[in-house]
Design an enzyme around this catalytic site. Structure first.
Site: not given
Ligand code: ZN
Length: 213
Positions: A25, A27, A58, A134, A137, A167-168, A189-190
């Site tokens: 993915h 960003d 994305h 944006g 984390g 996502d997030g 991600g994180s």
């Protein structure tokens, strides 16, 4: 890849390539649609070179239609743009399809899933943002789960093959709940890059996936 170490992009891409993760993915942020800038084509190319996994791009950029073709040429397999970033989502979907790629739309936390109902038939994927786009984390916004369930019902009512991605703030701790709500793809991600053993974290997330998805 937003949480990767860009000074060691080859190493981090190889790690994901060798992991159980099914997609990569990416960003892309323009500093206008979101208050942050990530990267563009020059960073995408080495990722594409280092892995033949499905590249899930994305776009958090305004006027995405201007750049769709270039992202397709840079090796994207799926291109997702933001509903809030364009006046002509149907036109943007058409451009992506003309490039022979899969098309997705993402919505921010404040945008209701109902706006997507007229577009569902043309889409391969809907990406629910479960944090404000944006930055990496951030913590998961709990109301995102209601949006996933609502969207799942809408897709199933129309019997469409549209995938749901989230996502997030996603990690192994909430992966099971999100798959149960109806998600097909989880973006982390994180949770992955910050884990002592990133590949094991990916396996833990995938183990929460029901076998019929
Ligand atoms: Zn993303």
């Amino acid at each position: 890849m937003l949480s990767a170490d860009f000074g060691h992009l080859d190493r981090d891409t190889r790690m994901i390539h060798e992991s159980a993760a099914e997609w990569i993915h990416i960003d892309v942020m323009d500093g206008v649609f979101v208050p942050n800038i990530s990267f563009g084509f020059p960073v995408m190319k080495p990722i594409r070179r280092a892995s033949d996994k499905f590249l899930d791009v994305h776009l958090m950029i305004v006027e995405p239609e201007k750049y769709l073709k270039r992202f397709a040429e840079a090796g994207a397999d799926l291109i997702t743009f933001h509903y809030e970033a364009t006046d002509d989502p149907r036109g943007a979907i058409r451009i992506i399809k003309e490039c022979g790629k899969k098309a997705g739309i993402s919505i921010k936390p404040a945008t209701p899933v109902s706006v997507l109902e007229p577009l569902l038939e043309e889409l391969d994927l809907v990406l629910i943002m479960s944090v404000e786009p944006g930055f990496g984390g951030q913590s998961f916004i709990p109301a995102s789960r209601d949006k996933v369930r609502q969207l799942r019902r809408m897709i199933d009512e129309h019997a469409l093959p549209v995938m749901i991605e989230i996502d997030g703030g996603v990690s192994a701790a909430n992966a099971g709940d999100l798959f149960a709500d109806g998600c097909d793809a989880l973006v982390a991600g994180s949770a992955v890059f910050g884990a002592p053993d990133p590949q094991a974290e990916i396996v833990r997330m995938l183990e929460a996936k029901p076998s019929d998805r």
